[in-house]
Write an enzyme that holds these catalytic residues in place. Structure first.
Site, mmCIF file in Angstrom:
data_model
loop_
_atom_site.group_PDB
_atom_site.id
_atom_site.type_symbol
_atom_site.label_atom_id
_atom_site.label_comp_id
_atom_site.label_asym_id
_atom_site.label_seq_id
_atom_site.Cartn_x
_atom_site.Cartn_y
_atom_site.Cartn_z
ATOM 1 N N HIS A 64 -10.463 7.494 29.480
ATOM 2 C CA HIS A 64 -11.105 6.176 29.428
ATOM 3 C C HIS A 64 -10.048 5.111 29.714
ATOM 4 O O HIS A 64 -8.935 5.164 29.213
ATOM 5 C CB HIS A 64 -11.718 5.940 28.055
ATOM 6 C CG HIS A 64 -12.789 6.925 27.701
ATOM 7 N ND1 HIS A 64 -14.045 6.913 28.273
ATOM 8 C CD2 HIS A 64 -12.789 7.977 26.845
ATOM 9 C CE1 HIS A 64 -14.776 7.887 27.780
ATOM 10 N NE2 HIS A 64 -14.033 8.563 26.913
ATOM 11 N N GLU A 169 -17.165 18.492 22.228
ATOM 12 C CA GLU A 169 -17.935 17.287 21.926
ATOM 13 C C GLU A 169 -19.374 17.356 22.428
ATOM 14 O O GLU A 169 -20.016 16.318 22.649
ATOM 15 C CB GLU A 169 -17.217 16.061 22.506
ATOM 16 C CG GLU A 169 -16.736 16.235 23.927
ATOM 17 C CD GLU A 169 -15.735 15.172 24.349
ATOM 18 O OE1 GLU A 169 -15.691 14.093 23.722
ATOM 19 O OE2 GLU A 169 -15.000 15.405 25.322
ATOM 20 N N ASP A 195 -18.889 11.437 20.765
ATOM 21 C CA ASP A 195 -19.616 11.988 21.909
ATOM 22 C C ASP A 195 -20.614 13.043 21.464
ATOM 23 O O ASP A 195 -21.696 13.171 22.048
ATOM 24 C CB ASP A 195 -18.633 12.587 22.917
ATOM 25 C CG ASP A 195 -18.031 11.537 23.824
ATOM 26 O OD1 ASP A 195 -18.700 11.140 24.789
ATOM 27 O OD2 ASP A 195 -16.899 11.107 23.562
#
Length: 275
Positions: A64, A169, A195
């Site tokens: 990210h 996740e 997530d």
């Protein structure tokens, strides 16, 4: 003139830091209780702040945010100068990004969204030199001191000290957790609860399902001898997850910085207005 065969004071300093970082994987394998700081911004200064704050390691979050391989190099250099081991969360499974991060000198790789044992096997091979893996050779890279360390000894040392870790996740990843953890060479599994909740779907039973997954992963880690890690945002979280069997907790730097700065601004404004 300094002899080429005799380490200088600076070289000895660098080797001492290298020795400290080389123990990082073993600390994870031994089940030491560790704290890691996630940094999603391309900032060597934030990495240094994390290291000087006392975190046991830092995670460069290249999944990210705008972090590039070039940023990874500079952030890794900053962490190592401050004596902190470095893990890179790569954007996805990519042999190229993994190899280039390792060439930058990072101490471990974290791959997101892992759901099957076959993925872990590919990750392990990409991270390790032959004969156990397929990582390409580049002794002129930073990881090997720009050819200061070469040959089979350097390859074996790299294979022994790099941390192989994955993020679980998704519901499928949790369902396959025993097969994932059974892969030889996997060192650590990080549960991505945020997530996971999103992938389960938000509803009245989401929290209970995430909690059950947290328990399932911790129990699988005990059965397979794989260290489990989880994200948290408070000292209470750290204590809570440690009681449930998690040895490693990671936390995001930016939320903590934002909260600290917000509290400071609000308290200061209140004091200034009261004067």
């Amino acid at each position: 003139m300094v002899s080429c065969g005799k380490p200088t004071k600076r070289m000895r300093h660098d080797m001492n830091h290298q020795d400290e970082r080389s123990r990082f994987r073993q600390r994870v394998l031994d089940g030491d209780k560790l704290l890691g700081a996630f940094c999603p911004a391309p900032s060597p200064e934030l990495i240094e702040v994390a290291a000087y704050s006392g975190f046991d390691f830092v995670v460069i979050d290249a999944e990210h945010g705008p972090i590039t391989i070039s940023d990874v190099v500079h952030m890794t250099r900053a962490a190592h100068s401050a004596g902190a081991p470095v893990i890179v969360r790569v954007p996805e499974y990519s042999g190229e990004f993994i190899m280039r991060s390792l060439d930058a000198g990072v101490d471990g790789i974290l791959v997101p969204q892992v759901e099957e044992a076959a993925e872990v096997q590919r990750i392990f091979q990409a991270m390790h030199y032959p004969p156990v893996g397929v990582r390409g050779l580049a002794f002129y890279a930073r990881a090997h001191g720009f050819t200061r360390r070469t040959g089979p000894e350097a390859m074996n040392s790299a294979n022994q000290h790099v941390l192989t870790s994955v993020l679980v996740e998704t519901p499928k990843g949790v369902e396959n957790i025993d097969e994932i953890m059974a892969v030889q060479g996997l060192d650590m599994v990080l549960v991505g609860t945020g997530d996971l909740a999103a992938n389960i779907g938000y509803g009245p039973e989401t929290a209970a399902k995430v909690d059950a997954a947290v328990t399932r992963v911790a129990e699988a880690g005990k059965r397979h001898g794989v260290t489990t890690a989880i994200a948290g945002q408070s000292a209470d979280d750290a204590a809570k997850f440690a009681r449930r069997g998690y040895k490693v907790m990671v936390t995001g730097m930016l939320p903590h910085l934002l909260r600290f700065c917000t509290d400071f601004v609000n308290a200061s404004r209140k004091g200034m207005e009261a004067d």
